[in-house]
Design an enzyme around this catalytic site. Structure first.
Site, PDB file in Angstrom:
ATOM      1  N   LYS A   1      14.553  -2.596  -8.394  1.00 57.33           N
ATOM      2  CA  LYS A   1      13.557  -1.616  -8.861  1.00 57.33           C
ATOM      3  C   LYS A   1      13.144  -0.837  -7.610  1.00 57.33           C
ATOM      4  CE  LYS A   1       9.745  -0.615  -8.934  1.00 57.33           C
ATOM      5  NZ  LYS A   1       9.332   0.630  -8.219  1.00 57.33           N
TER       6      LYS A   1
ATOM      7  N   GLU B   1       8.036  -9.418   2.072  1.00 56.56           N
ATOM      8  CA  GLU B   1       7.875  -8.697   3.348  1.00 56.56           C
ATOM      9  C   GLU B   1       6.710  -7.750   3.130  1.00 56.56           C
ATOM     10  OE1 GLU B   1       9.432  -9.551   5.898  1.00 56.56           O
ATOM     11  OE2 GLU B   1      11.183 -10.594   5.104  1.00 56.56           O
ATOM     12  N   LEU B   2       5.538  -8.119   3.641  1.00 52.09           N
ATOM     13  CA  LEU B   2       4.317  -7.390   3.274  1.00 52.09           C
ATOM     14  C   LEU B   2       3.806  -6.542   4.438  1.00 52.09           C
ATOM     15  CD1 LEU B   2       2.775 -10.307   1.195  1.00 52.09           C
ATOM     16  CD2 LEU B   2       4.334  -8.503   0.460  1.00 52.09           C
TER      17      LEU B   2
ATOM     18  N   CYS C   1       6.337  -0.828   8.471  1.00 52.34           N
ATOM     19  CA  CYS C   1       5.428  -1.988   8.518  1.00 52.34           C
ATOM     20  C   CYS C   1       5.448  -2.623   9.896  1.00 52.34           C
ATOM     21  CB  CYS C   1       5.761  -2.990   7.420  1.00 52.34           C
ATOM     22  SG  CYS C   1       7.496  -3.348   7.332  1.00 52.34           S
TER      23      CYS C   1
ATOM     24  N   SER D   1       3.290  -3.487   0.003  1.00 47.67           N
ATOM     25  CA  SER D   1       1.939  -3.786   0.485  1.00 47.67           C
ATOM     26  C   SER D   1       1.542  -5.229   0.178  1.00 47.67           C
ATOM     27  CB  SER D   1       0.951  -2.836  -0.181  1.00 47.67           C
ATOM     28  OG  SER D   1       1.006  -3.012  -1.579  1.00 47.67           O
TER      29      SER D   1
ATOM     30  N   GLU E   1      -3.535  -0.795   7.858  1.00 46.50           N
ATOM     31  CA  GLU E   1      -2.240  -0.238   8.225  1.00 46.50           C
ATOM     32  C   GLU E   1      -2.324   1.288   8.136  1.00 46.50           C
ATOM     33  OE1 GLU E   1       0.814  -1.787   5.623  1.00 46.50           O
ATOM     34  OE2 GLU E   1       2.208  -1.949   7.291  1.00 46.50           O
TER      35      GLU E   1
HETATM   36  P1  ADP Z   1       3.492   1.368  -0.693  1.00 42.60           P
HETATM   37  O1  ADP Z   1       2.044   1.411  -0.366  1.00 42.60           O
HETATM   38  O2  ADP Z   1       4.413   1.270   0.464  1.00 42.60           O
HETATM   39  O3  ADP Z   1       3.932   2.339  -1.739  1.00 42.60           O
HETATM   40  P2  ADP Z   1       3.537  -0.631  -2.711  1.00 42.60           P
HETATM   41  O4  ADP Z   1       3.343  -2.076  -2.477  1.00 42.60           O
HETATM   42  O5  ADP Z   1       2.551   0.111  -3.535  1.00 42.60           O
HETATM   43  O6  ADP Z   1       3.680  -0.058  -1.267  1.00 42.60           O
HETATM   44  O7  ADP Z   1       4.958  -0.332  -3.335  1.00 42.60           O
HETATM   45  C1  ADP Z   1       6.128  -1.038  -2.986  1.00 42.60           C
HETATM   46  C2  ADP Z   1       6.970  -1.245  -4.228  1.00 42.60           C
HETATM   47  O8  ADP Z   1       6.218  -2.018  -5.150  1.00 42.60           O
HETATM   48  C3  ADP Z   1       7.356   0.035  -4.965  1.00 42.60           C
HETATM   49  O9  ADP Z   1       8.666  -0.120  -5.471  1.00 42.60           O
HETATM   50  C4  ADP Z   1       6.335   0.084  -6.096  1.00 42.60           C
HETATM   51  O10 ADP Z   1       6.818   0.767  -7.233  1.00 42.60           O
HETATM   52  C5  ADP Z   1       6.205  -1.390  -6.408  1.00 42.60           C
HETATM   53  N1  ADP Z   1       4.946  -1.741  -7.092  1.00 42.60           N
HETATM   54  C6  ADP Z   1       3.721  -1.180  -6.944  1.00 42.60           C
HETATM   55  N2  ADP Z   1       2.811  -1.771  -7.748  1.00 42.60           N
HETATM   56  C7  ADP Z   1       3.465  -2.757  -8.403  1.00 42.60           C
HETATM   57  C8  ADP Z   1       3.094  -3.759  -9.379  1.00 42.60           C
HETATM   58  N3  ADP Z   1       1.833  -3.865  -9.821  1.00 42.60           N
HETATM   59  N4  ADP Z   1       4.046  -4.593  -9.829  1.00 42.60           N
HETATM   60  C9  ADP Z   1       5.311  -4.514  -9.381  1.00 42.60           C
HETATM   61  N5  ADP Z   1       5.733  -3.613  -8.467  1.00 42.60           N
HETATM   62  C10 ADP Z   1       4.833  -2.748  -7.987  1.00 42.60           C
END
Ligand code: ADP
Length: 485
Positions: A182, A258-259, A292, A237, A389
């Site tokens: 995804k 990997e956060l 990151c 994130s 961040e």
């Molecule tokens: P960033 O701040 O770098 O966009 P995110 O953590 O929001 O980081 O996004 C990273 C990935 O996680 C993207 O592919 C985003 O679509 C997906 N994502 C965001 N929210 C959710 C959620 N609630 N459940 C599953 N995947 C998510």
């Protein structure tokens, strides 16, 4: 951009399921934007929960056969995919630059780095090993085998549209797992082109699916509730990672996370300042600061702080900003208007608290989401920019006097991904590297990522490692077979 128009026309925009782009969901699409202009680049199929479950059906259909495929055969497919990505390096670079914004030179580096995960894990596929020993009691033998975890879900971010995919797909396929990716909604095109490359490399249908969506949770939720899925691997994130860890509890999924990071970049008074400034430019400004591993806090010995800051400021002020596909630009746009506002808020908050702007300090008007490369000095440690961040081209500098103070400052965060230290003392390097609470430490180096090394964080920066000999273990289960003597 006529070459680019041809390239764009060659990128699949349907959901990638069963080894081909499907048109089934084309009535539902979402727009992918060029962040340098705000223009729409392409409309991409928008996966629903049903589409995601179709991808899982497809993965489950072929999981057993893929796991039974000879390791050498899996290796050859990964190697062929590495070759094809390498042959099409310019296409991948341009596509990433246009959908994500980074400078073309940065995209070229990412193609080399991202492709290398495929070559590295092609070499790991035939080296999956168990062990065999006699029980210490002498009354049995112990056989330990490794088998693939099973169907995996990968959720990837937009900042490294290729490498964050290959870093997960490479080890999963090498281990014999199937995978549904995804991709981030902002950058699905690179992953769809990669899916095409895998098909061209001979990957059997169903082993890899790509399901872009405008509603991540509506796709990941049903997949993670389905008992056939066995693992989720995520880069993004900490807030989203935390939710996914909670959701993974229902089916007790294997997780790799990997956060977020908040990397300290510590310059001691005995550092080679030329090297430290070069390193800071790389650790801070690479990928426009949207990494990151980016140096989030520059923690500099007060004895050399003014000298370091002046030299860094001169370099940052000279950076060229503009669309990444124009070769002369070193810093492209941020990914979205929202991301730019969030960077601006952090800078404004620090300045209001007393930080000094040495260069930059604000957004750039016009189309696209550009922000000035910025250096802030005397940043109060209570500022949000120290705790959060930044994900933008902003260097935030604070000072210290003693080594203990530097270590305490570096560790005063809930994150623990990367850290950087600059010193000419070997003793100090080892002592400080030991004391830092982070999964990776760069010593006199501003760029540390390497497909042959384990990438991963401690504390709230994550679980597990990607790359290195460790990376494939995340996709393997251990089985113990008890044998008689
Ligand atoms: P960033 O701040 O770098 O966009 P995110 O953590 O929001 O980081 O996004 C990273 C990935 O996680 C993207 O592919 C985003 O679509 C997906 N994502 C965001 N929210 C959710 C959620 N609630 N459940 C599953 N995947 C998510």
């Amino acid at each position: 951009m006529s070459n680019f128009d041809d390239l764009l026309a060659s990128v699949p925009t349907g959901l990638w399921i069963d080894g081909k782009p499907t048109d089934a969901a084309r009535s539902r699409t979402f727009a992918v934007e060029n962040p340098a202009t705000g223009d729409t680049l392409a409309e991409v199929a928008d996966a629903s929960a049903e589409d995601a479950l179709r991808a899982l059906d497809s993965a489950c259909r072929v999981q057993r056969e893929w796991a039974a495929t000879a390791p050498r055969q899996r290796a050859e497919i990964l190697r062929a995919a590495w070759q094809l990505v390498t042959d099409r390096a310019e296409d991948f670079a341009l596509l990433m630059t246009v959908e994500m914004g980074k400078a073309l030179a940065e995209s070229r580096s990412e193609v080399a780095y991202g492709a290398e995960f495929l070559r590295w894990f092609s070499e790991e596929a035939p080296r999956i090993q168990g062990r065999y020993t006699t029980a210490p009691s002498g009354n049995g033998r112990i056989l330990v085998t490794k088998s693939p975890v099973g169907p995996c879900l990968a959720i990837t971010p937009w900042n490294f549209p290729l490498a964050m995919g290959t870093r997960k797909i490479g080890p999963a396929l090498a281990a014999g797992c199937t995978m549904i990716v995804k991709p981030a909604e902002a950058t699905p095109l690179t992953m769809l082109l990669l899916a095409q490359v895998f098909a061209d490399a001979g990957l059997p249908e169903g082993v890899l699916s790509v399901v872009p969506t405008s509603d991540a949770a509506s796709v990941s939720g049903p997949l993670m509730e389905d008992p056939r899925l066995r693992k989720v691997t995520f880069t993004g994130s900490t807030a989203v990672g935390r939710k996914l860890i909670e959701q993974s509890a229902h089916q007790v999924l294997r997780v790799s996370m990997e956060l977020g990071g908040n990397a300290p970049f510590v310059v001691f008074d005995d550092a080679d300042l030329d090297a430290a400034v070069d390193g800071a430019m790389a650790a801070k400004m690479r990928n426009g600061g949207e990494a990151c591993t980016a140096a989030n806090r520059l923690i500099v010995a007060n004895a050399v702080r003014e000298e370091f800051t002046a030299r860094l400021t001169a370099r940052v002020a000279a950076m060229t900003v503009g669309p990444g596909y124009d070769e002369k630009n070193q810093i492209g746009p941020l990914i979205t208007a929202k991301q730019r506002s969030s960077v601006a808020e952090l800078v404004d908050d620090a300045v209001a608290a007393g930080a000094r702007v040495r260069t930059g300090g604000g957004p750039i008007d016009g189309p696209g989401y550009f922000y000035q490369p910025t250096v802030l000095d005397d940043v109060p440690v209570q500022s949000r920019i120290v705790a959060e961040e930044i994900f933008g081209p902003v260097a935030a500098i604070t000072g210290f006097d003693t080594e203990d103070q530097a270590i305490a400052a570096a560790n005063s965060t809930e994150f623990g991904l990367a850290a950087y230290i600059y010193t000419q003392s070997l003793d100090r390097s080892l002592r400080v590297a030991d004391a830092l609470e982070s999964g990776m430490v760069g010593v006199n180096r501003g760029v540390i990522s390497d497909p042959a090394a384990p990438f991963g964080g401690v504390k709230q920066s994550g679980l597990g490692s990607e790359g290195g000999t460790e990376g494939i273990e995340e996709y393997l289960e251990t089985k113990y077979v008890a044998l008689p003597l």
